[in-house]
Write an enzyme that holds these catalytic residues in place. Sequence first.
Site, PDB file in Angstrom:
ATOM      1  N   ARG A  27       0.859  -1.138   0.136  1.00 20.67           N
ATOM      2  CA  ARG A  27      -0.217   0.118   0.044  1.00 20.67           C
ATOM      3  C   ARG A  27       0.858   1.267  -0.219  1.00 20.67           C
ATOM      4  O   ARG A  27       0.308   2.438  -0.225  1.00 20.67           O
ATOM      5  CB  ARG A  27      -0.948   0.086   1.101  1.00 20.67           C
ATOM      6  CG  ARG A  27      -1.824  -1.084   0.961  1.00 20.67           C
ATOM      7  CD  ARG A  27      -2.762  -1.513   2.493  1.00 20.67           C
ATOM      8  NE  ARG A  27      -2.002  -2.129   3.341  1.00 20.67           N
ATOM      9  CZ  ARG A  27      -2.537  -2.829   4.429  1.00 20.67           C
ATOM     10  NH1 ARG A  27      -3.670  -2.283   4.795  1.00 20.67           N
ATOM     11  NH2 ARG A  27      -1.596  -3.646   5.012  1.00 20.67           N
ATOM     12  N   TYR A 380      32.014  32.595  -1.703  1.00 16.25           N
ATOM     13  CA  TYR A 380      31.899  31.035  -1.179  1.00 16.25           C
ATOM     14  C   TYR A 380      33.189  31.103  -0.554  1.00 16.25           C
ATOM     15  O   TYR A 380      34.427  31.446  -1.073  1.00 16.25           O
ATOM     16  CB  TYR A 380      32.120  30.263  -2.409  1.00 16.25           C
ATOM     17  CG  TYR A 380      32.498  28.924  -2.449  1.00 16.25           C
ATOM     18  CD1 TYR A 380      31.522  27.820  -1.917  1.00 16.25           C
ATOM     19  CD2 TYR A 380      33.706  28.538  -2.515  1.00 16.25           C
ATOM     20  CE1 TYR A 380      32.045  26.885  -1.457  1.00 16.25           C
ATOM     21  CE2 TYR A 380      34.178  27.062  -2.555  1.00 16.25           C
ATOM     22  CZ  TYR A 380      33.345  26.218  -1.782  1.00 16.25           C
ATOM     23  OH  TYR A 380      33.686  24.994  -1.617  1.00 16.25           O
TER      24      TYR A 380
HETATM   25  C1  UD1 Z   1      -1.923  -6.433  11.217  1.00 19.26           C
HETATM   26  C2  UD1 Z   1      -2.861  -7.373  11.954  1.00 19.26           C
HETATM   27  C3  UD1 Z   1      -4.225  -6.679  12.615  1.00 19.26           C
HETATM   28  C4  UD1 Z   1      -3.671  -5.582  13.229  1.00 19.26           C
HETATM   29  C5  UD1 Z   1      -2.719  -4.662  12.582  1.00 19.26           C
HETATM   30  C6  UD1 Z   1      -2.108  -3.450  13.462  1.00 19.26           C
HETATM   31  C7  UD1 Z   1      -2.575  -9.654  10.990  1.00 19.26           C
HETATM   32  C8  UD1 Z   1      -3.024 -10.703  10.207  1.00 19.26           C
HETATM   33  N1  UD1 Z   1      -3.291  -8.510  11.129  1.00 19.26           N
HETATM   34  O1  UD1 Z   1      -2.747  -5.966   9.970  1.00 19.26           O
HETATM   35  O2  UD1 Z   1      -5.006  -7.438  13.263  1.00 19.26           O
HETATM   36  O3  UD1 Z   1      -4.891  -4.821  13.685  1.00 19.26           O
HETATM   37  O4  UD1 Z   1      -1.629  -5.245  12.104  1.00 19.26           O
HETATM   38  O5  UD1 Z   1      -1.580  -2.542  12.837  1.00 19.26           O
HETATM   39  O6  UD1 Z   1      -1.347  -9.590  11.616  1.00 19.26           O
HETATM   40  N2  UD1 Z   1       4.766  -9.268   8.023  1.00 19.26           N
HETATM   41  C9  UD1 Z   1       5.745 -10.191   7.641  1.00 19.26           C
HETATM   42  N3  UD1 Z   1       5.672 -11.105   6.997  1.00 19.26           N
HETATM   43  C10 UD1 Z   1       4.264 -11.518   6.500  1.00 19.26           C
HETATM   44  C11 UD1 Z   1       3.283 -10.437   6.450  1.00 19.26           C
HETATM   45  C12 UD1 Z   1       3.397  -9.522   7.499  1.00 19.26           C
HETATM   46  O7  UD1 Z   1       6.692  -9.863   8.340  1.00 19.26           O
HETATM   47  O8  UD1 Z   1       4.463 -12.558   5.510  1.00 19.26           O
HETATM   48  C13 UD1 Z   1       5.070  -8.063   9.038  1.00 19.26           C
HETATM   49  C14 UD1 Z   1       4.756  -6.903   8.190  1.00 19.26           C
HETATM   50  O9  UD1 Z   1       5.914  -6.160   7.695  1.00 19.26           O
HETATM   51  C15 UD1 Z   1       4.132  -5.807   9.180  1.00 19.26           C
HETATM   52  C16 UD1 Z   1       3.237  -6.809  10.014  1.00 19.26           C
HETATM   53  O10 UD1 Z   1       3.820  -8.131   9.911  1.00 19.26           O
HETATM   54  O11 UD1 Z   1       5.100  -5.450   9.917  1.00 19.26           O
HETATM   55  C17 UD1 Z   1       1.976  -6.834  10.033  1.00 19.26           C
HETATM   56  O12 UD1 Z   1       1.812  -7.125   8.578  1.00 19.26           O
HETATM   57  P1  UD1 Z   1       0.622  -6.290   7.829  1.00 19.26           P
HETATM   58  O13 UD1 Z   1       0.447  -6.710   6.545  1.00 19.26           O
HETATM   59  O14 UD1 Z   1       1.180  -4.545   7.933  1.00 19.26           O
HETATM   60  O15 UD1 Z   1      -0.686  -6.292   8.717  1.00 19.26           O
HETATM   61  P2  UD1 Z   1      -1.938  -5.417   8.752  1.00 19.26           P
HETATM   62  O16 UD1 Z   1      -2.944  -5.440   7.757  1.00 19.26           O
HETATM   63  O17 UD1 Z   1      -1.611  -3.985   9.048  1.00 19.26           O
HETATM   64 CA    CA Z   2       0.242  -2.919   9.192  1.00 19.44          CA
END
Ligand code: UD1
Ligand code: CA
Length: 497
Positions: A27, A380
Amino acid sequence: MTAQEPSATPSPAVAAVVVLAAGQGTRMRSATPKVLHTLGGRSLLGHVLAATEPLGAATTVVVVGSGRDQVEAHLASVAPGALAVVQEQQLGSGHAAEVALAAVPDVEGAVLVVNGDSPLLTSRTLETLVAAHAAAGSVFTVLTAEVDDPTGLGRIVRDDRGAPQAIVEERDATDEQRAIREVNAGVYVANAATLRRVLAGIGTSNAQGEQYLTDALAPLVSGGAPTAAVLADDPEDVLGCNDRAELAARRRTLNDRVLGELMRAGVTVVDPATTWVDVTVTVAADAVLEPGTQLKGATTVASGAVVGPDSTLVDTEVGEGASVVRSHVLGASVGPAATVGPFSYLRPGTRLARGTKVGAFVETKNVQVGEGSKLPHLSYVGDATIGESANIGAATVFVNYDGVAKHHTTIGDHVRIGSDTMLVAPVTVGDGAYTAAGSVITTDVPPGAMGVARARQRNVAGWVLRRRPGSAAARAAEAAGHAGAEAGADTRTTASE
Ligand code: UD1
Ligand code: CA
């Protein structure tokens, strides 16, 4: 460490910190990995690590994946003690946590798992969460927040008695669940062994087909394990950052916090809306920040100093009572009571001693300026050492570069460099020496001497009347009475040596 083991210092509240930072950050629509986007002088990841650092965990694991080379390089500079663990495919936050724990098989006890995109988290909030986890005897504790707009976040489902039941992602939520305003912060404390076990059993039957860390809660609850959900005092602490609009909003909040702290500590911030200060900056009481000021990096501003309006300072030290007005300053040191600007450009290695002055349209670089010396206008000044109480006339250029190498210029105490002097380095102007305006100085000027290096002036008398007859200039000259009188004659002025 168990309670039975003797210990001189209190054992750390958590055995390990796991930061999830492998996600693509789709995003953000960026070539830069999401966790490397910056606000307030640190990356998203840097803020999270700064918040977890005071917990004193022996092990910090950062899960990297998307843009891993960049993230690993950054990690090496901001947290060299942290262990980067690669999640080859981004199969979800649950999978990421599983990969992290597999990399540190010896870790047992409480682990803190944090999303890498929550830059406003504070150590205090984390410490409160960890303490609540221990007090509740919980095996899995999730940090939550009550927010006005829960859009996009996981909802906390509680039972009639308020006990947490499940975390439901928005895409998978019922309408009723979507109405819940208590959300998952993406911060968890869990028993390592419990978390390893439950994560191994988590599936991908959800709207995104991912292995969600959030799905760890429900099976533990139905299995009768003690769990908890702890509401953060300040809902702002837990806000994540998924796109550029959220990044801007988090930046604003962080800045408001920084300025709030400065103002409570006695700093005047004339216009908080247009003043931006990194978390890494120090400003002393009774300094004044005028509108449009940006202070970045390792900048420090001493008491009584005035910065701004409209100035950007990076890694710069401003001494007591100094002023920097409408200027751009990088890696410089501005001594006490020195004045800079308006419209000065100070580049790295500029060291201005007490009471110096750098004025309008002056650029400096790698220069040491002694006490009370002045560089007032349009110059300068690079690769130089300038003594005390010297004056560098308007439009002076320190000609430091021959196209191959940079050369040094040395200016003594009480020197007066005439306007429009070119100082062709390497060259030295001795103590108390002068240079004549318009000189191109290519050899040293001894102490007390006047360096003159310019063509003598020649006046071609009557030129205007002969070559511009009938012009306004010719009429003016005629009216002055001696326009053509000495036609053809040259006169030479005498240099005032
Ligand atoms: C996540 C939570 C959501 C919470 C929100 C808070 C999950 C499924 N959902 O959603 O409940 O309200 O954070 O901000 O966790 N990441 C990895 N590997 C992956 C996928 C993600 O390391 O395969 C890391 C991302 O870099 C990130 C974190 O996990 O730092 C959360 O992932 P993101 O996709 O941002 O989850 P949200 O949709 O924000
Ligand atoms: Ca997030």
